[in-house]
Design a protein around this motif. Structure first.
Motif, PDB file in Angstrom:
ATOM      1  N   PHE A  34     -14.558 -13.016  29.297  1.00 53.72           N
ATOM      2  CA  PHE A  34     -15.178 -14.174  29.168  1.00 53.72           C
ATOM      3  C   PHE A  34     -16.518 -14.304  28.590  1.00 53.72           C
ATOM      4  O   PHE A  34     -16.843 -15.091  27.679  1.00 53.72           O
ATOM      5  CB  PHE A  34     -15.018 -14.728  30.734  1.00 53.72           C
ATOM      6  N   LEU A  35     -17.332 -13.233  28.993  1.00 53.84           N
ATOM      7  CA  LEU A  35     -18.709 -13.396  28.377  1.00 53.84           C
ATOM      8  C   LEU A  35     -19.005 -13.031  27.076  1.00 53.84           C
ATOM      9  O   LEU A  35     -19.836 -13.462  26.461  1.00 53.84           O
ATOM     10  CB  LEU A  35     -19.598 -12.523  29.464  1.00 53.84           C
ATOM     11  N   GLN A  36     -17.815 -12.494  26.365  1.00 55.97           N
ATOM     12  CA  GLN A  36     -17.805 -12.009  25.052  1.00 55.97           C
ATOM     13  C   GLN A  36     -17.097 -12.968  24.221  1.00 55.97           C
ATOM     14  O   GLN A  36     -17.295 -12.909  23.090  1.00 55.97           O
ATOM     15  CB  GLN A  36     -17.146 -10.721  24.649  1.00 55.97           C
ATOM     16  N   ASP A  37     -16.869 -14.194  24.812  1.00 55.05           N
ATOM     17  CA  ASP A  37     -16.018 -15.235  24.042  1.00 55.05           C
ATOM     18  C   ASP A  37     -16.951 -16.070  23.033  1.00 55.05           C
ATOM     19  O   ASP A  37     -18.133 -16.590  23.695  1.00 55.05           O
ATOM     20  CB  ASP A  37     -15.284 -16.174  24.935  1.00 55.05           C
ATOM     21  N   GLY A  38     -16.923 -15.765  21.822  1.00 53.43           N
ATOM     22  CA  GLY A  38     -17.939 -16.327  21.100  1.00 53.43           C
ATOM     23  C   GLY A  38     -17.916 -18.101  20.921  1.00 53.43           C
ATOM     24  O   GLY A  38     -18.701 -18.539  20.379  1.00 53.43           O
ATOM     25  N   ASN A  39     -16.732 -18.525  21.553  1.00 54.35           N
ATOM     26  CA  ASN A  39     -16.562 -20.059  21.476  1.00 54.35           C
ATOM     27  C   ASN A  39     -17.187 -20.626  22.509  1.00 54.35           C
ATOM     28  O   ASN A  39     -17.239 -21.691  22.579  1.00 54.35           O
ATOM     29  CB  ASN A  39     -15.064 -20.381  21.599  1.00 54.35           C
ATOM     30  N   ILE A  40     -17.691 -19.882  23.401  1.00 56.79           N
ATOM     31  CA  ILE A  40     -18.414 -20.322  24.523  1.00 56.79           C
ATOM     32  C   ILE A  40     -19.992 -20.144  24.543  1.00 56.79           C
ATOM     33  O   ILE A  40     -20.389 -19.000  24.271  1.00 56.79           O
ATOM     34  CB  ILE A  40     -18.113 -19.508  26.007  1.00 56.79           C
ATOM     35  N   ARG A  41     -20.874 -21.067  24.734  1.00 51.86           N
ATOM     36  CA  ARG A  41     -22.375 -21.020  24.920  1.00 51.86           C
ATOM     37  C   ARG A  41     -22.910 -20.800  26.235  1.00 51.86           C
ATOM     38  O   ARG A  41     -22.679 -21.550  27.076  1.00 51.86           O
ATOM     39  CB  ARG A  41     -22.997 -22.384  24.114  1.00 51.86           C
ATOM     40  N   PHE A  42     -23.602 -19.795  26.217  1.00 53.70           N
ATOM     41  CA  PHE A  42     -24.000 -19.296  27.519  1.00 53.70           C
ATOM     42  C   PHE A  42     -25.607 -19.602  27.344  1.00 53.70           C
ATOM     43  O   PHE A  42     -26.198 -19.164  26.503  1.00 53.70           O
ATOM     44  CB  PHE A  42     -23.846 -17.864  27.943  1.00 53.70           C
TER      45      PHE A  42
ATOM     46  N   VAL B 195     -29.179 -10.852  29.406  1.00 54.76           N
ATOM     47  CA  VAL B 195     -28.328 -10.211  28.486  1.00 54.76           C
ATOM     48  C   VAL B 195     -28.637  -8.690  28.724  1.00 54.76           C
ATOM     49  O   VAL B 195     -27.618  -8.007  28.755  1.00 54.76           O
ATOM     50  CB  VAL B 195     -28.298 -11.024  27.500  1.00 54.76           C
ATOM     51  N   LYS B 196     -29.933  -8.255  28.491  1.00 55.62           N
ATOM     52  CA  LYS B 196     -30.099  -6.927  28.432  1.00 55.62           C
ATOM     53  C   LYS B 196     -29.886  -6.283  29.742  1.00 55.62           C
ATOM     54  O   LYS B 196     -29.307  -5.019  29.619  1.00 55.62           O
ATOM     55  CB  LYS B 196     -31.539  -6.790  28.123  1.00 55.62           C
ATOM     56  N   LYS B 197     -30.245  -6.799  30.967  1.00 53.92           N
ATOM     57  CA  LYS B 197     -29.973  -6.291  32.303  1.00 53.92           C
ATOM     58  C   LYS B 197     -28.496  -6.240  32.500  1.00 53.92           C
ATOM     59  O   LYS B 197     -28.009  -5.408  33.419  1.00 53.92           O
ATOM     60  CB  LYS B 197     -30.626  -6.942  33.285  1.00 53.92           C
ATOM     61  N   LEU B 198     -27.555  -6.749  31.850  1.00 50.54           N
ATOM     62  CA  LEU B 198     -26.112  -6.811  31.966  1.00 50.54           C
ATOM     63  C   LEU B 198     -25.309  -5.743  31.509  1.00 50.54           C
ATOM     64  O   LEU B 198     -24.288  -5.318  31.512  1.00 50.54           O
ATOM     65  CB  LEU B 198     -25.560  -8.229  31.680  1.00 50.54           C
TER      66      LEU B 198
ATOM     67  N   ILE C 271     -21.464  -5.043  29.960  1.00 53.78           N
ATOM     68  CA  ILE C 271     -21.094  -6.742  29.761  1.00 53.78           C
ATOM     69  C   ILE C 271     -22.117  -6.849  28.511  1.00 53.78           C
ATOM     70  O   ILE C 271     -23.156  -6.738  28.488  1.00 53.78           O
ATOM     71  CB  ILE C 271     -21.511  -7.406  30.811  1.00 53.78           C
ATOM     72  N   HIS C 272     -21.404  -7.693  27.386  1.00 52.85           N
ATOM     73  CA  HIS C 272     -22.243  -8.025  26.149  1.00 52.85           C
ATOM     74  C   HIS C 272     -21.858  -9.423  25.910  1.00 52.85           C
ATOM     75  O   HIS C 272     -20.757  -9.939  25.742  1.00 52.85           O
ATOM     76  CB  HIS C 272     -21.568  -6.856  24.967  1.00 52.85           C
ATOM     77  N   ILE C 273     -22.702 -10.353  25.995  1.00 47.82           N
ATOM     78  CA  ILE C 273     -22.763 -11.533  25.775  1.00 47.82           C
ATOM     79  C   ILE C 273     -22.989 -11.617  24.209  1.00 47.82           C
ATOM     80  O   ILE C 273     -24.116 -11.491  23.704  1.00 47.82           O
ATOM     81  CB  ILE C 273     -23.728 -12.503  26.652  1.00 47.82           C
TER      82      ILE C 273
END
Length: 191
Positions: free
Chosen positions: A100-108, A117-120, A125-127
């Motif tokens: 879900f967090l790697q989905d490039g169609n979603i803007r976080f 992002v670094k701490k995840l 987990i890679h956003i």
């Protein structure tokens, strides 16, 4: 933030918070299956039909005075739904969340989101699509870096005020106040 792990029967709680004329549903959990259920629900109810998919993201981190800081809580907000995942105490980090967090169609979207992002990374987990609102939204204040309060008030036309955490050297319920503030910000960011 509540520490749910102490009571095995209360590993997930759902709150309905009323603020600024809005009703927000908040799911606080440390169970991977509840995270999966939340993601399926917001995809079905909000994201699948949306032309622009935007989610508020924030993390609480371990003590900054300790080396190798990591994310303790991951918060995601879509429309009136908020997930507060106590990731550091979770039974596991579900693959559904990672995908879900790697989905490039979603803007976080968040404030100073690159740090979150670094701490995840510790959780694999890679956003891929993160937006720092402090750099994207025009600064409505005279401060060099606008606060989330400034951005929320400007974006949705409210007059939210940051509450003080200390009152005459006495602590108020800081955890409850921070939870309410983060939920309101998450809602404001995506509207």
């Amino acid at each position: 933030m509540e520490h749910l792990v102490r009571d095995a029967a209360l590993r997930t709680r759902v709150y309905h918070i009323k603020a600024e004329g809005m009703v927000l549903k908040v799911t606080v959990t440390l169970q991977a299956r509840m995270v999966e259920k939340w993601i399926r629900g917001v995809k079905r109810d909000f994201l699948d039909a949306a032309t622009t998919k935007c989610i508020g993201l924030d993390c609480d981190l371990t003590d900054p005075r300790v080396p190798n800081q990591c994310a303790t809580v991951l918060q995601l907000t879509v429309a009136s739904e908020t997930l507060v995942f106590q990731i550091i105490h979770a039974d596991r980090v579900p693959q559904v969340l990672k995908d879900f967090l790697q989905d490039g169609n979603i803007r976080f979207c968040g404030a100073a989101i690159s740090n979150d992002v670094k701490k995840l990374d510790r959780y694999d987990i890679h956003i891929t699509s993160a937006y720092d609102l402090q750099k994207v939204v025009p600064n409505p204040s005279t401060k060099p870096t606008p606060s989330l309060y400034d951005l929320a008030n400007y974006t949705i036309g409210t007059n939210l005020e940051q509450r003080k955490k200390y009152n005459h050297k006495k602590k108020i319920d800081v955890a409850a106040q921070e939870k309410e503030d983060e939920i309101i910000f998450g809602w404001a960011i995506i509207h």
